[in-house]
Write a protein that holds these residues in place. Structure first.
Motif, short mmCIF file in Angstrom:
data_model
loop_
_atom_site.label_atom_id
_atom_site.label_comp_id
_atom_site.label_asym_id
_atom_site.label_seq_id
_atom_site.Cartn_x
_atom_site.Cartn_y
_atom_site.Cartn_z
N LEU A 1 -41.08 58.56 -24.41
CA LEU A 1 -40.37 59.71 -23.83
C LEU A 1 -41.34 60.69 -23.17
N VAL A 2 -42.48 60.91 -23.79
CA VAL A 2 -43.50 61.78 -23.19
C VAL A 2 -43.99 61.18 -21.87
N ALA A 3 -44.20 59.87 -21.83
CA ALA A 3 -44.65 59.22 -20.60
C ALA A 3 -43.59 59.32 -19.51
N VAL A 4 -42.30 59.18 -19.86
CA VAL A 4 -41.23 59.29 -18.88
C VAL A 4 -41.19 60.71 -18.30
N ILE A 5 -41.34 61.70 -19.17
CA ILE A 5 -41.35 63.09 -18.69
C ILE A 5 -42.55 63.33 -17.78
N ALA A 6 -43.72 62.80 -18.15
CA ALA A 6 -44.92 62.98 -17.32
C ALA A 6 -44.78 62.30 -15.97
N ILE A 7 -44.22 61.10 -15.95
CA ILE A 7 -44.03 60.39 -14.69
C ILE A 7 -43.01 61.11 -13.81
N ARG A 8 -41.96 61.62 -14.44
CA ARG A 8 -40.95 62.37 -13.67
C ARG A 8 -41.56 63.61 -13.04
N ASN A 9 -42.39 64.33 -13.79
CA ASN A 9 -43.07 65.51 -13.25
C ASN A 9 -44.05 65.13 -12.14
N LEU A 10 -44.73 64.02 -12.31
CA LEU A 10 -45.71 63.59 -11.31
C LEU A 10 -45.02 63.19 -10.00
N LEU A 11 -43.90 62.49 -10.09
CA LEU A 11 -43.19 62.04 -8.90
C LEU A 11 -42.44 63.17 -8.20
N SER A 12 -42.03 64.18 -8.95
CA SER A 12 -41.29 65.27 -8.32
C SER A 12 -42.20 66.26 -7.60
N GLY A 13 -43.48 66.23 -7.92
CA GLY A 13 -44.42 67.13 -7.27
C GLY A 13 -44.45 68.53 -7.86
N LYS A 14 -43.61 68.79 -8.85
CA LYS A 14 -43.61 70.10 -9.51
C LYS A 14 -44.73 70.17 -10.54
N PRO A 15 -45.19 71.36 -10.85
CA PRO A 15 -46.18 71.47 -11.92
C PRO A 15 -45.51 71.14 -13.27
N PRO A 16 -46.29 70.67 -14.23
CA PRO A 16 -45.70 70.32 -15.52
C PRO A 16 -45.09 71.53 -16.20
N GLU A 17 -43.98 71.30 -16.85
CA GLU A 17 -43.30 72.38 -17.56
C GLU A 17 -43.99 72.63 -18.89
N GLY A 18 -43.91 73.85 -19.36
CA GLY A 18 -44.55 74.23 -20.62
C GLY A 18 -44.08 73.42 -21.81
N PRO A 19 -42.74 73.26 -21.99
CA PRO A 19 -42.28 72.48 -23.15
C PRO A 19 -42.73 71.02 -23.12
N ALA A 20 -42.84 70.43 -21.94
CA ALA A 20 -43.28 69.04 -21.85
C ALA A 20 -44.74 68.91 -22.29
N VAL A 21 -45.56 69.84 -21.88
CA VAL A 21 -46.97 69.83 -22.29
C VAL A 21 -47.08 70.09 -23.79
N ALA A 22 -46.27 71.01 -24.30
CA ALA A 22 -46.28 71.32 -25.73
C ALA A 22 -45.84 70.11 -26.56
N LEU A 23 -44.86 69.36 -26.06
CA LEU A 23 -44.41 68.16 -26.77
C LEU A 23 -45.53 67.13 -26.86
N SER A 24 -46.21 66.91 -25.75
CA SER A 24 -47.31 65.94 -25.74
C SER A 24 -48.43 66.37 -26.67
N MET A 25 -48.78 67.64 -26.63
CA MET A 25 -49.86 68.14 -27.50
C MET A 25 -49.45 68.08 -28.98
N SER A 26 -48.21 68.42 -29.28
CA SER A 26 -47.79 68.42 -30.68
C SER A 26 -47.70 67.00 -31.24
#
Length: 116
Positions: A54-79
């Motif tokens: 799920l973290v990888a899907v969120i990261a790929i979605r952010n990468l393909l959309s061109g938007k900067p990563p969202e805070g909660p997505a980064v927090a999920l990966s770090m946690s």
């Protein structure tokens, strides 16, 4: 062959002592975990694959959309980097890090979370 139920959901059986001219030649003991213990360990392994996926899907979605990563997505990966060792530790009778189950699920999951 006699089966015994031991402490901590291990069952073991022995095939007896093999003697040759009153000399001990060999002794075989077979250890097995209970079905519930194996089921729970497999469930933990699956959870350790689903969460990083799920973290990888969120990261790929952010990468393909061109938007900067969202805070909660980064927090999920770090946690998850800190939570996965504790999830691994919930397995009954888990050995030290380096067993086959770690090579299959734990270490790849940590790598996916660190890149996510």
């Amino acid at each position: 062959m006699t089966d015994y139920d031991a402490v901590e959901d291990l069952s073991y059986s022995d095939t007896g002592v093999r003697l040759y001219n009153s000399t001990l030649v060999g002794f075989q003991v077979t250890l097995r975990r209970s079905v519930l213990s194996v089921f729970f360990s497999v469930l933990v392994q699956l959870i350790m694959w689903v969460l990083p996926t799920l973290v990888a899907v969120i990261a790929i979605r952010n990468l393909l959309s061109g938007k900067p990563p969202e805070g909660p997505a980064v927090a999920l990966s770090m946690s998850l980097l800190f939570a996965l060792p504790n999830v691994r530790a919930t397995q009954p009778g888990v050995p030290a890090i380096g067993c086959t189950a770690d090579a299959v699920s734990f270490l790849p999951s940590l790598m996916i979370c660190s890149f996510g």
